[in-house]
Design a protein around this motif. Structure first.
Motif, PDB file in Angstrom:
ATOM      1  N   SER A  24      -6.759  -1.241   6.196  1.00  0.00           N
ATOM      2  CA  SER A  24      -6.837  -2.179   5.073  1.00  0.00           C
ATOM      3  C   SER A  24      -6.902  -3.595   5.612  1.00  0.00           C
ATOM      4  O   SER A  24      -6.610  -3.839   6.790  1.00  0.00           O
ATOM      5  N   ARG A  51     -10.100  -5.925   8.318  1.00  0.00           N
ATOM      6  CA  ARG A  51      -9.724  -4.520   8.471  1.00  0.00           C
ATOM      7  C   ARG A  51      -8.704  -4.375   9.590  1.00  0.00           C
ATOM      8  O   ARG A  51      -8.964  -4.751  10.728  1.00  0.00           O
ATOM      9  N   ALA A  84       0.860  -1.182   0.000  1.00  0.00           N
ATOM     10  CA  ALA A  84       0.000   0.000   0.000  1.00  0.00           C
ATOM     11  C   ALA A  84       0.897   1.232   0.000  1.00  0.00           C
ATOM     12  O   ALA A  84       2.042   1.170   0.454  1.00  0.00           O
TER      13      ALA A  84
END
Length: 203
Positions: free
Chosen positions: A167, A147, A123
């Protein structure tokens, strides 16, 4: 180290180990700064270094083949990012079990370790941090969490990492930080870039 072409204007350096990746990353960046190398991007990964935007890959490969990475210079204290970390991650007992120690010993080890960003990925703003001995590698969760909160400090394999945004993720959570790691308006946007030293300072 082996050099191979990738497409029309890129080269990939296949390295023997992470230390060689870091040595070549530093060498190539220094050569580019000195005007001895033309490459739009120099991107380290776990076992490779990619050079993209190379005008003449054949000539550049021959040039690199004649170079030997110089010893990396010690980074100045100002180059170290101190990450204020609350060590309350729910997977601390699991890490302690893998390491054969108690939770305070895990925290002490992480607090005292000088990490370094080996490469970035997964990410925007996520740096893979090396510094822990290979024997302390831990497995990812069998089922990733849907999450993981932003700022979570976690371990997986031989790496530590900090989730810059919320994420999914399967790393073992050991703590959290409020430090912003990625800002599209900053220059550079990522707080952690390859080669940066990192301390997970307990708060």
């Amino acid at each position: 180290m082996r050099i191979r072409p990738v497409g029309k204007h890129a080269l990939l350096l296949d390295c023997d180990d992470p230390d060689q990746v870091q040595a070549w990353r530093a060498e190539l960046w220094q050569r580019r700064e000195a005007g001895e190398l033309t490459a739009a991007e120099i991107v380290p990964a776990a076992a490779t270094v990619l050079l993209d935007g190379v005008p003449d890959p054949t000539a550049t490969a021959a040039l690199i083949a004649g170079w030997t990475p110089r010893p990396a210079t010690t980074a100045a204290a100002a180059d170290e990012v101190q990450v204020p970390t609350v060590y309350d991650g729910e997977d601390l007992p699991l890490v302690a079990d893998h390491w054969g120690v108690d939770v305070p010993a895990v925290v002490e080890r992480l607090r005292r370790t000088e990490f370094r960003v080996a490469f970035c990925g997964f990410a925007p703003g996520f740096g893979y941090l090396t510094g822990l001995p290979a024997e302390l590698a831990v497995p990812r969760l069998a089922t990733p969490r849907p999450r993981v909160p932003a700022g979570s400090v976690a371990l997986a394999g031989p790496y530590a990492g900090i989730y810059p945004t919320a994420s999914p993720g399967g790393w073992l959570l050991v703590g959290r930080t409020d430090l912003a790691l990625f800002d599209v308006h900053a220059d550079p946007p990522a707080r952690l870039t390859p080669g940066t030293r990192v301390r997970l300072v307990a708060v």
